[in-house]
Design a protein around this motif. Sequence first.
Motif, mmCIF file in Angstrom:
data_model
loop_
_atom_site.group_PDB
_atom_site.id
_atom_site.type_symbol
_atom_site.label_atom_id
_atom_site.label_comp_id
_atom_site.label_asym_id
_atom_site.label_seq_id
_atom_site.Cartn_x
_atom_site.Cartn_y
_atom_site.Cartn_z
ATOM 1 N N ARG A 98 -3.947 0.510 -8.389
ATOM 2 C CA ARG A 98 -4.090 1.745 -7.619
ATOM 3 C C ARG A 98 -4.947 1.491 -6.385
ATOM 4 O O ARG A 98 -5.788 0.579 -6.372
ATOM 5 C CB ARG A 98 -4.721 2.869 -8.455
ATOM 6 C CG ARG A 98 -6.136 2.603 -8.885
ATOM 7 C CD ARG A 98 -6.648 3.698 -9.817
ATOM 8 N NE ARG A 98 -6.889 4.940 -9.119
ATOM 9 C CZ ARG A 98 -8.078 5.303 -8.622
ATOM 10 N NH1 ARG A 98 -9.118 4.505 -8.740
ATOM 11 N NH2 ARG A 98 -8.218 6.450 -8.011
ATOM 12 N N ILE A 99 -4.710 2.278 -5.333
ATOM 13 C CA ILE A 99 -5.574 2.261 -4.168
ATOM 14 C C ILE A 99 -6.899 2.886 -4.571
ATOM 15 O O ILE A 99 -6.933 3.974 -5.149
ATOM 16 C CB ILE A 99 -4.930 3.040 -3.006
ATOM 17 C CG1 ILE A 99 -3.622 2.372 -2.571
ATOM 18 C CG2 ILE A 99 -5.887 3.125 -1.820
ATOM 19 C CD1 ILE A 99 -2.819 3.173 -1.567
ATOM 20 N N LEU A 101 0.829 -1.207 0.000
ATOM 21 C CA LEU A 101 0.000 0.000 0.000
ATOM 22 C C LEU A 101 0.860 1.252 0.000
ATOM 23 O O LEU A 101 0.539 2.241 -0.687
ATOM 24 C CB LEU A 101 -0.942 -0.020 1.208
ATOM 25 C CG LEU A 101 -2.048 -1.069 1.165
ATOM 26 C CD1 LEU A 101 -2.774 -1.129 2.516
ATOM 27 C CD2 LEU A 101 -3.039 -0.788 0.041
ATOM 28 N N LYS A 158 1.314 4.329 -3.330
ATOM 29 C CA LYS A 158 1.206 5.778 -3.285
ATOM 30 C C LYS A 158 2.187 6.439 -4.250
ATOM 31 O O LYS A 158 2.028 7.601 -4.592
ATOM 32 C CB LYS A 158 1.465 6.290 -1.872
ATOM 33 C CG LYS A 158 0.396 5.903 -0.879
ATOM 34 C CD LYS A 158 0.734 6.199 0.560
ATOM 35 C CE LYS A 158 1.963 6.976 0.807
ATOM 36 N NZ LYS A 158 2.352 7.021 2.237
ATOM 37 N N GLU A 212 -5.886 6.375 0.879
ATOM 38 C CA GLU A 212 -4.561 6.765 0.402
ATOM 39 C C GLU A 212 -4.042 7.969 1.187
ATOM 40 O O GLU A 212 -2.869 8.024 1.571
ATOM 41 C CB GLU A 212 -4.613 7.098 -1.091
ATOM 42 C CG GLU A 212 -3.251 7.403 -1.686
ATOM 43 C CD GLU A 212 -3.280 7.488 -3.197
ATOM 44 O OE1 GLU A 212 -2.194 7.584 -3.803
ATOM 45 O OE2 GLU A 212 -4.383 7.464 -3.778
#
Length: 289
Positions: free
Chosen positions: A256-257, A205, A209, A263
């Motif tokens: 992607r988150i 995670l 970013k 995020e």
Amino acid sequence: MVNEANRSSLFRDIDASVNLNIGPLGITVRKGARPMPTLLEFLLSMRKDTVIALDEVQDLASASPQLLKILGNAHSSNPRIRFILTGSYVGLVRALLEPSPTSPLYGRLPVEVRLRPFTHDQSKAFLMRGFSELGMSFNEYDKVVNLLDGIVGWLTLFGNLHGIRGLSLDDALSKVIEEGSKIMLNELDNFLKGRANKRLYLAILEALKHVNRWRDIKAYASFLIGHEIDDRTLDNALTALIRFNLVEKHSEGIYRIIDPILEHELHEPNQIDNGENQDNHQILYSIRH
């Protein structure tokens, strides 16, 4: 709540009344003069198409397996009943979409409805429709959409706070971030609960970013952990994050988150500050340093 139930058309149609009762299920149902001692009997007696919505189902899974057994039996035995179950996505997956063989719901696969994030134009149209129905003039669509990034729940909460409760634009957005942060950190904590390698998931995670391609995620997360992550381990971890709706994969191989609030919160590890969350904080801090 009991009075509302007795006034509803559902209970008039089946000639039933509901009384509060201290017991394992909390209610006693009477149909005509004959008491119906069980919730299952009550559900099986419904002769009209009925939709029953239950929220926070992830709590029911651990608190009352007997209730889940009743719901499963009613679903199997009375085709006129449909259940809509909502709550923590992580909790729903564990309790309903991937139940253990000992669960009362095992083998009764539900229909899963995933509401994907709106595009920028869809988000703007969604807000425009809502404010139009309220008779409000609003023109800060881009500011809201750029911050909330098409997450329907956050757009809805913003509309409620600004359009119905009367909060200013900035106050409404701040409140959405505040409430959303609590929800998303709780989702992350639920996801990590019981997992042996929390460092791996938090490193992925953290990597997401900054990078979004598989090979870059592997390199970045491996650097954060301090050793190379093998391909299978990374694939399994990404699959789990996708399954639990924390990460999405685009067809072109970009990850992607999903939620912008999650995020954002990953930039603020001090928000994770108690219980098992403290452990997650320490892991995330050690990864970064």
